[in-house]
Every structure is written in C-alpha cells, then in structure tokens.
Design a protein around this motif. Structure first.
Motif, short mmCIF file in Angstrom:
data_model
loop_
_atom_site.label_atom_id
_atom_site.label_comp_id
_atom_site.label_asym_id
_atom_site.label_seq_id
_atom_site.Cartn_x
_atom_site.Cartn_y
_atom_site.Cartn_z
N PRO A 1 22.57 -55.66 24.40
CA PRO A 1 23.79 -54.98 23.94
C PRO A 1 23.55 -53.50 23.70
O PRO A 1 23.57 -53.01 22.56
N LEU A 2 23.34 -52.77 24.78
CA LEU A 2 23.04 -51.34 24.70
C LEU A 2 24.21 -50.53 25.24
O LEU A 2 24.98 -51.02 26.07
N ALA B 1 21.67 -47.82 31.56
CA ALA B 1 21.49 -47.32 32.92
C ALA B 1 20.18 -46.57 33.06
O ALA B 1 19.49 -46.68 34.08
N ALA B 2 19.80 -45.80 32.04
CA ALA B 2 18.54 -45.07 32.08
C ALA B 2 17.36 -46.04 32.13
O ALA B 2 16.39 -45.83 32.87
N GLN C 1 24.60 -43.24 37.30
CA GLN C 1 26.01 -43.49 37.01
C GLN C 1 26.43 -44.86 37.53
O GLN C 1 27.17 -45.60 36.85
N ALA C 2 25.99 -45.22 38.72
CA ALA C 2 26.36 -46.53 39.28
C ALA C 2 25.76 -47.66 38.45
O ALA C 2 26.42 -48.69 38.22
N LEU C 3 24.52 -47.50 37.99
CA LEU C 3 23.91 -48.53 37.15
C LEU C 3 24.63 -48.67 35.82
O LEU C 3 24.68 -49.75 35.24
N ALA C 4 25.19 -47.58 35.32
CA ALA C 4 25.95 -47.64 34.08
C ALA C 4 27.22 -48.46 34.23
O ALA C 4 27.73 -49.03 33.25
#
Length: 231
Positions: A51-52, A58-59, A119-122
C-alpha cells in the motif's frame, strides 16, 4: 537444466550459468526466456501489493526491473541510441555502437525512456500484468532474432535458431489476457529491429536489449491506454 540456468544468467543478475555449456544449450535456452522474464516479474508483482503511493511504488518497480537485469537492456538501449540516431554513414554508426562512451542521443533517449517507464509503472499496478509482461517482452525478440541478419556472431549468434515456438507457449498467457499491450510489445520490438537492419545492417546483443527495453515500455503504455479507453 542447463538451458534454463543459461536463460536466467543471460537475462538476469542471478549467477546460475553452468560451468560448461554447449552451443545447443545456448540455443535451447531461448525456450526458457519467458520463465526468466517471470523471475523478474515476480518481485514486481509482490511489490505492487504494497500500500504505497503511486510515485514511490513506481520508483521501486523501476529500480527492481532495471536492477535485476544488471541494467543490461538499458545499456543496450543507450548504446543503440547513439548509433542509430543522427546523420552518419553506416561505418560510423557501427564504430559508435562499439564505443563504450555515451553521447548526447544516449542521454536524451535514456532520460525520456526512464521518465515514461516511471510514469507508466505508476499507472499499471495490476499484479498479474506486472508478472507476465517481462516474460512476454523477452519472448517477443526471438522471432526477429531468427528472421533478420546478425552484425556478428557474438551472444546473439549463440542463441539464434532456438525453439521459439515452445517459448511462445510459455509466453501465451500474456497476449490472451492483454492483447493490446501484447501488440504494442511486438510493434516496439519490430520497430527497433527494422531500424537496426536499415541503419546498421543487422542485429546484435545491444539491439536485442533495446528491443526488450522498449517492448516492456510499449506494453506498459498499451496497458495504460487500454485501461483508460475501456474504463
């Protein structure tokens, strides 16, 4: 299982390479490229359950995805960017491809790539998608590796001609569940391969690394667009 250990050692930082490997072992290792990708996707899947905040998650996903490959595919993308972009004769492009120093195109492409990937991973937090994507991206290079000429023998030559049909069966869950992202993975890999053949004359390990890196990014972007349009 020497071919499986070879696939893991070629595509990840896991030191599992057998002490003795035959050319046939290298060719057969391509069967297990999707499994090596799943070994990379498993930590991503587990991280996505935390739960981040989106940006922090994403980072972390970015760090694990790049770090567990030893930054191998990113390195290929940066080397290829300098060689392919800009107005130069073919001989100069080939010389630049062998040069370990990074030029302006590498820094520019690398910066944009990392920004888009973060951004895509976020926006792509689905655990199953993150598990399966790296496996399919590593399968997607194999048809083009067997179709297009090579710049030299090298590692790409050792794995050329492997059983990519069997690898497709292992990678099949991804296109069945995520057809549009899978299409963009293939289109990204195809675009890199075609550009490399047109401007360099063939493929090598750097080209394959760039195909995987941009294939993963293409799949992530495809997933984000697919969810936005279907939602």
């Amino acid at each position: 299982m020497r071919p499986l250990r070879l696939a893991l050692s070629l595509l990840t930082i896991f030191p599992l390479a057998p002490k003795e490997a035959t050319p046939e072992d290298f060719r057969r290792s391509t069967l297990f490229f999707p499994l090596a990708g799943y070994a990379l996707g498993l930590p991503l899947m587990l991280l996505s359950l935390l739960p981040l905040p989106d940006g922090l998650l994403a980072a972390l996903l970015l760090a694990f995805l790049l770090g567990l490959t030893g930054f191998l595919h990113l390195d290929g993308l940066l080397d290829l960017a300098d060689a392919l972009l800009g107005a130069r004769p073919k001989e100069e492009r080939l010389r630049i491809l062998k040069d370990p120093h990074l030029g302006p195109f590498a820094f520019g492409v690398g910066g944009v790539y990392l920004l888009l990937l973060w951004q895509a991973l976020a926006l792509a937090r689905e655990p199953l998608f993150l598990l399966l994507l790296p496996g399919f991206a590593r399968f997607a290079v194999l048809p083009f590796l067997n179709r297009y000429p090579l710049l030299h023998s090298g590692m790409a030559g050792l794995i050329r001609g492997g059983p990519w049909g069997g690898a497709f069966l292992l990678a099949l869950p991804f296109p069945l569940l995520y057809p549009w992202p899978a299409l963009l993975v293939f289109l990204a890999a195809y675009g890199v391969a075609r550009l490399a053949v047109a401007r360099l004359g063939g493929l090598n390990g750097d080209v394959l690394g760039a195909m995987i890196a941009l294939g993963e990014l293409g799949g992530l972007v495809g997933y984000v667009l697919w969810k936005a349009l279907s939602g």
